[in-house]
Design an enzyme around this catalytic site. Structure first.
Site, PDB file in Angstrom:
ATOM      1  N   SER A 162       1.041  -0.551   0.289  1.00  0.00           N
ATOM      2  CA  SER A 162       0.124   0.024  -0.262  1.00  0.00           C
ATOM      3  C   SER A 162       0.888   1.701  -0.256  1.00  0.00           C
ATOM      4  O   SER A 162       2.255   1.342   1.006  1.00  0.00           O
ATOM      5  CB  SER A 162      -0.886   0.164   0.841  1.00  0.00           C
TER       6      SER A 162
ATOM      7  N   TYR B 248      -2.624   5.340  -4.228  1.00  0.00           N
ATOM      8  CA  TYR B 248      -3.243   6.566  -4.086  1.00  0.00           C
ATOM      9  C   TYR B 248      -3.145   7.061  -4.245  1.00  0.00           C
ATOM     10  O   TYR B 248      -1.767   7.877  -4.366  1.00  0.00           O
ATOM     11  CB  TYR B 248      -3.765   6.666  -2.404  1.00  0.00           C
TER      12      TYR B 248
ATOM     13  N   THR C 242      -5.717   2.476  -6.849  1.00  0.00           N
ATOM     14  CA  THR C 242      -7.045   2.157  -6.679  1.00  0.00           C
ATOM     15  C   THR C 242      -7.978   3.235  -6.801  1.00  0.00           C
ATOM     16  O   THR C 242      -7.404   4.581  -5.945  1.00  0.00           O
ATOM     17  CB  THR C 242      -6.660   2.311  -4.081  1.00  0.00           C
TER      18      THR C 242
ATOM     19  N   LYS D 140      -8.178  -1.046  -9.595  1.00  0.00           N
ATOM     20  CA  LYS D 140      -8.568  -2.171  -8.174  1.00  0.00           C
ATOM     21  C   LYS D 140      -9.666  -0.704  -7.423  1.00  0.00           C
ATOM     22  O   LYS D 140      -9.113   0.203  -7.622  1.00  0.00           O
ATOM     23  CB  LYS D 140      -7.483  -1.602  -7.110  1.00  0.00           C
TER      24      LYS D 140
ATOM     25  N   HIS E 122     -13.990  -3.074  -1.728  1.00  0.00           N
ATOM     26  CA  HIS E 122     -13.173  -2.720  -0.649  1.00  0.00           C
ATOM     27  C   HIS E 122     -13.127  -3.311   0.500  1.00  0.00           C
ATOM     28  O   HIS E 122     -12.734  -2.937   1.405  1.00  0.00           O
ATOM     29  CB  HIS E 122     -12.640  -1.232  -0.344  1.00  0.00           C
TER      30      HIS E 122
HETATM   31  C1  LIG Z   1      -6.916  -3.190   7.630  1.00  0.00           C
HETATM   32  C2  LIG Z   1      -7.428  -2.747   5.901  1.00  0.00           C
HETATM   33  C3  LIG Z   1      -6.193  -1.787   5.429  1.00  0.00           C
HETATM   34  C4  LIG Z   1      -6.656  -1.755   3.759  1.00  0.00           C
HETATM   35  N1  LIG Z   1      -5.687  -0.399   2.913  1.00  0.00           N
HETATM   36  C5  LIG Z   1      -6.220  -0.557   1.858  1.00  0.00           C
HETATM   37  C6  LIG Z   1      -4.584   0.020   1.401  1.00  0.00           C
HETATM   38  O1  LIG Z   1      -3.903   1.465   1.859  1.00  0.00           O
HETATM   39  N2  LIG Z   1      -5.262   0.232  -0.196  1.00  0.00           N
HETATM   40  C7  LIG Z   1      -6.482  -0.216  -0.853  1.00  0.00           C
HETATM   41  O2  LIG Z   1      -6.524  -0.572  -2.141  1.00  0.00           O
HETATM   42  N3  LIG Z   1      -6.928  -1.061  -0.417  1.00  0.00           N
HETATM   43  C8  LIG Z   1      -7.155  -1.119   1.179  1.00  0.00           C
HETATM   44  N4  LIG Z   1      -7.560  -1.950   1.824  1.00  0.00           N
HETATM   45  C9  LIG Z   1      -8.799  -3.162   1.329  1.00  0.00           C
HETATM   46  C10 LIG Z   1      -7.996  -4.018   0.667  1.00  0.00           C
HETATM   47  O3  LIG Z   1      -6.831  -4.437  -0.078  1.00  0.00           O
HETATM   48  C11 LIG Z   1      -9.003  -5.624   0.133  1.00  0.00           C
HETATM   49  O4  LIG Z   1      -9.850  -4.745  -1.607  1.00  0.00           O
HETATM   50  C12 LIG Z   1      -9.884  -5.552   0.668  1.00  0.00           C
HETATM   51  O5  LIG Z   1      -9.175  -5.713   2.641  1.00  0.00           O
HETATM   52  C13 LIG Z   1     -10.531  -6.950   0.719  1.00  0.00           C
HETATM   53  O6  LIG Z   1     -11.699  -7.504   1.293  1.00  0.00           O
HETATM   54  P1  LIG Z   1     -11.398  -8.457   2.606  1.00  0.00           P
HETATM   55  O7  LIG Z   1     -10.274  -7.726   3.662  1.00  0.00           O
HETATM   56  O8  LIG Z   1     -12.660  -8.755   2.596  1.00  0.00           O
HETATM   57  O9  LIG Z   1     -10.835 -10.030   2.038  1.00  0.00           O
HETATM   58  C14 LIG Z   1      -7.221  -1.818   3.159  1.00  0.00           C
HETATM   59  C15 LIG Z   1      -7.755  -3.044   3.784  1.00  0.00           C
HETATM   60  C16 LIG Z   1      -7.909  -3.505   5.420  1.00  0.00           C
HETATM   61  C17 LIG Z   1      -8.983  -4.541   5.720  1.00  0.00           C
END
Ligand SMILES: Cc1cc2nc3c(=O)[nH]c(=O)nc-3n(C[C@H](O)[C@H](O)[C@H](O)COP(=O)(O)O)c2cc1C
Length: 362
Positions: free
Chosen positions: A98, A120, A146, A223, A247
């Site tokens: 990330s 981002y 994203t 994404k 997300h």
């Molecule tokens: C704690 C946390 C932080 C996340 N941070 C980002 C991020 O920095 N950038 C991003 O594109 N998605 C982020 N996401 C989304 C994840 O990339 C992903 O789309 C999502 O967690 C998938 O669903 P799942 O947790 O049910 O497998 C984050 C998700 C979580 C749980």
């Protein structure tokens, strides 16, 4: 793994990881919909030891999986992204770092996993340029832009907890002065929501995607695509792959489940555009369902963080080992000799059970 993680984490960090936006209906719907997918097994096809290998963005991976980009992993374990990236290397799957990682992209890439950089789009354009250069210089193999965060979804667990980053954790890719808000307690919002509003560009557009396409020769992935029309537009501006994702239920709180959106996106794009899936993957069978609906690979989100909380690098390695075994079982039982055969399976959707009857009826 989830239960073990719960026992290891402070409640506010737990809420940050596991929470969704609004009433968390999308978070629940991701699971409900995946559970409704049924795959009709094939028989007598000699699938003794199914192969899990697959090319992702043109490079071989041991399984059709990648670690989803997730911010601030040092909140969970001191090793943070470094431990998770080493586990990804061991499992033979890409690690998507990330922009808001708590170690720098150089440190993460040095752990030796195939590293993709999640971008981002920041208000500060020169920082975006710098991040693109740094990611290329340290050997990242793809950019994942994203596109579903014009602003952060209202995550009520964080708001109620007054969530902020401890002083030991910060977005290590950004200059210190660009990250301070995330650790200052805010009134009636969470500090990371405030920080996101300050740092991220809310008006990212197709023109920016085109500019990024022209800047770098690395594969470009978008994404957070849910509508087939957006996927078609992405292909039109030269994007190599899209990730169907809501997300993990953390953004728009009226979105459909991600698995429901998948097949329409797959049908809309040419086969040269790889379609990835995330939001709700919890087992190898879930991975097979996504493959059957046309995904090339799936991203694993929260389970990786649960593994990290439970036992650091070893915990994340265990998560991938479990997912690998389960996927192999699922392929064998469905009569597939390889992941590529999954898209030939017949998919049906178990009808909704009226809520008053609750769950399964005998
Ligand atoms: C704690 C946390 C932080 C996340 N941070 C980002 C991020 O920095 N950038 C991003 O594109 N998605 C982020 N996401 C989304 C994840 O990339 C992903 O789309 C999502 O967690 C998938 O669903 P799942 O947790 O049910 O497998 C984050 C998700 C979580 C749980």
């Amino acid at each position: 793994m989830e239960e073990t993680a719960f026992r290891h984490l402070p409640l506010d960090v737990w809420g940050f990881i596991n929470g969704g936006s609004g009433d968390e209906g999308v978070l629940r719907e991701n699971r409900v919909a995946l559970d409704r997918v049924r795959l009709t097994p094939r028989v007598l096809r000699g699938a003794e030891e199914p192969s899990l290998e697959r090319h992702l963005l043109g490079r071989p991976a041991r399984m059709p999986l990648a670690v989803a980009p997730m911010a601030y992993q040092r909140l969970i374990d001191e090793g943070g992204e470094l431990a998770a990236a080493r586990a990804a290397r061991g499992a033979g799957v890409p690690f998507i770092a990330s922009t808001l990682s708590s170690f720098s992209i150089e440190e993460i890439a040095a752990q030796g996993a195939a590293t993709w950089f999640q971008l981002y789009w920041l208000r500060n354009r020169s920082l975006v340029d710098e991040l693109v250069e740094r990611a290329e210089a340290c050997g990242c193999q793809a950019f994942v832009l994203t596109v579903d965060v014009p602003r952060m979804g209202r995550r009520l667990r964080d708001v109620r907890a007054g969530f902020r980053l401890p002083d030991t954790v910060r977005a290590a890719n950004l200059p210190v002065e660009e990250t301070r808000t995330a650790s200052l307690r805010q009134h009636s919002t969470s500090a990371i929501m405030k920080h996101t509003a300050e740092a991220l560009e809310p008006a990212l557009s197709w023109a920016d995607v085109e500019r990024l396409r022209q800047r770098s020769r690395l594969p470009l992935v978008l994404k957070g695509i849910m509508d087939p029309a957006d996927a078609v537009r992405a292909v039109g501006v030269g994007v190599d792959a899209v990730i169907v994702s809501n997300h993990g239920g953390r953004q728009f709180d009226a979105a459909p489940s991600s698995i429901r959106a998948l097949s329409d996106v797959v049908a809309a794009v040419p086969s040269s555009c790889e379609v990835f899936f995330d939001s709700g993957i919890r087992s190898g069978t879930d991975v097979l369902k996504a493959m059957a609906l046309g995904a090339r690979g799936a991203l694993v989100g929260r389970p990786v963080l649960w593994g990290l909380a439970a036992a650091g690098e070893r915990g994340v390695a265990d998560v991938f080992s479990l997912l690998g075994h389960e996927l192999e079982d699922a392929l064998a039982l469905a009569g597939c000799a390889a992941v590529d055969e999954a898209c030939g399976l017949t998919v049906s959707w178990r009808p909704d059970v009226p809520p008053e009857h609750g769950g399964e009826r005998r």
